[in-house]
Design an enzyme around this catalytic site. Sequence first.
Site, mmCIF file in Angstrom:
data_model
loop_
_atom_site.group_PDB
_atom_site.id
_atom_site.type_symbol
_atom_site.label_atom_id
_atom_site.label_comp_id
_atom_site.label_asym_id
_atom_site.label_seq_id
_atom_site.Cartn_x
_atom_site.Cartn_y
_atom_site.Cartn_z
ATOM 1 N N ASP A 195 49.644 40.632 56.134
ATOM 2 C CA ASP A 195 48.503 40.478 55.221
ATOM 3 C C ASP A 195 48.968 40.706 53.789
ATOM 4 O OD1 ASP A 195 45.979 40.453 53.992
ATOM 5 O OD2 ASP A 195 45.652 42.582 54.437
ATOM 6 N N SER A 201 39.543 46.415 55.372
ATOM 7 C CA SER A 201 39.428 45.766 54.076
ATOM 8 C C SER A 201 38.654 46.653 53.097
ATOM 9 C CB SER A 201 38.779 44.385 54.250
ATOM 10 O OG SER A 201 38.977 43.601 53.102
ATOM 11 N N HIS A 219 45.280 40.315 58.350
ATOM 12 C CA HIS A 219 44.323 41.230 57.730
ATOM 13 C C HIS A 219 43.408 41.907 58.746
ATOM 14 C CE1 HIS A 219 42.041 42.660 54.261
ATOM 15 N NE2 HIS A 219 40.923 42.199 54.786
#
Length: 464
Positions: A388, A166, A440
């Site tokens: 994601d 991320s 994710h």
Amino acid sequence: MFFLTLLFFCSFIFSGQAYSDDQVTSLPGLSGPLDFKMYSGYLDASPGTHLHYVFVESENDPAKDPLLLWLNGGPGSSSLLGFFTEQGPFQLNGNSSLDRNPYAWNKVANVIFLESPSGVGYSYSDSGNYSHSDDSTSLDTLLAMKSWFNKFQAFENHSFYLAGESYAGVYIPTLSVRLLEEPDINYVGFAIGNGYLDQYLLGNSIVRFAYYHGFIDTQTWSKIVSFCCKNGNESPDSCNFANNTDIKCIEVVNDANDFIISIGLNSYAIYDDCATEELNYSSEIQSLRAESLESWHLVHNIIRAIFYKNSEIKTLSFPCFDKEDLNNYLSRSDVRDALKIPKNLTDWTFFSLNVTNNYETQYPSLKKQVIASIKAGKRGLIYNGDTDMVCDFLGDQWFSDQLGFKQIGKYKPWYVDNQVAGFVKNYEGFSYATVRGSGHTVPEYRPAAALYMIERFLSNKSLA
């Protein structure tokens, strides 16, 4: 000669004391003793800054296996999320018991989980000031790692890797270029999962991702292409969804944003159900409407705006994302004692709104840092779970293509247990890979594939 011998002896005693002071001998909820060494404590960064770490030695061969630093993203997310819900050695159950994770990354590496920057998790500063930037965060992380190597001198010659996901797509490249100037650290390479690597590319890709996954109807898509693409020609080069100044483009993309956000979709894993009740988005979206028309007209940034930048929201809530059990577990006094957490610190939360609201983002693209690292001979892996929508695989694959390194071979599948685990594209110096069916947080959604992937990377072997 006597002085040198005494100095060496004192250094040895100090190093051993650092080990023993931080060693964790048991964890509440775990049945049976730890069968590998685990440590938890604090590392000194900039003056008055104390970053909390957890370190687990490899279950294989800690004296020879590589060393890996794991960073979660945010900015504001704790790396203990990685430890307890992704690739760490334990998994927390609803009854507060801990199970062993058969796909833990310390099966193949010595792993450090660092809560960074200060204000995240149990990391803190003496001043209580939690204003950070990309540059200050990378500097503090570098200083903390120097502090770690001072404690754990037995690992100073191990091959050292960076890994994270991320917003670690910013943390890792900015730390990487600092490590290029640190010859005493045997830095070898980096792995970035679902990384926030390029604001513009992710802004452009997420609209396509939404349409081709059925979240935008054909009439709306036709309007988007008509208003946002040159001569109505839909292609990555001719369309600008990310920072288009045309009011018609902005409005139609905002309409698509509002619809996607309002329906209760799990944006982090689009085929997963939501684990929590949804927020009422209408007031937040309405209050951000003026700002959206100027600069936040992306699904990606609208999500960030709602949860990170709205001063009216005093507590953080993520749609479909429930970590209350972990918040409760890590805030227990017996768990805090086991992890050597000072009693004066507030309870642990998986995400720090205080850090996020006072964080300065400085790099809309990390191309420069990634290119410099690869050209310096550091091996890279960029990977994406393909379900994601927050940091989608299209944007990061475009990013990889645009780094300018020669592609080696064809785009092809890679396999785990005779099943397609994803697809991989190799370049000179690094690889780009997708992980099929993963959200994710790849080690959480596809743990077997994640362990196989990181083991191949650490061994300098191609996925396919």
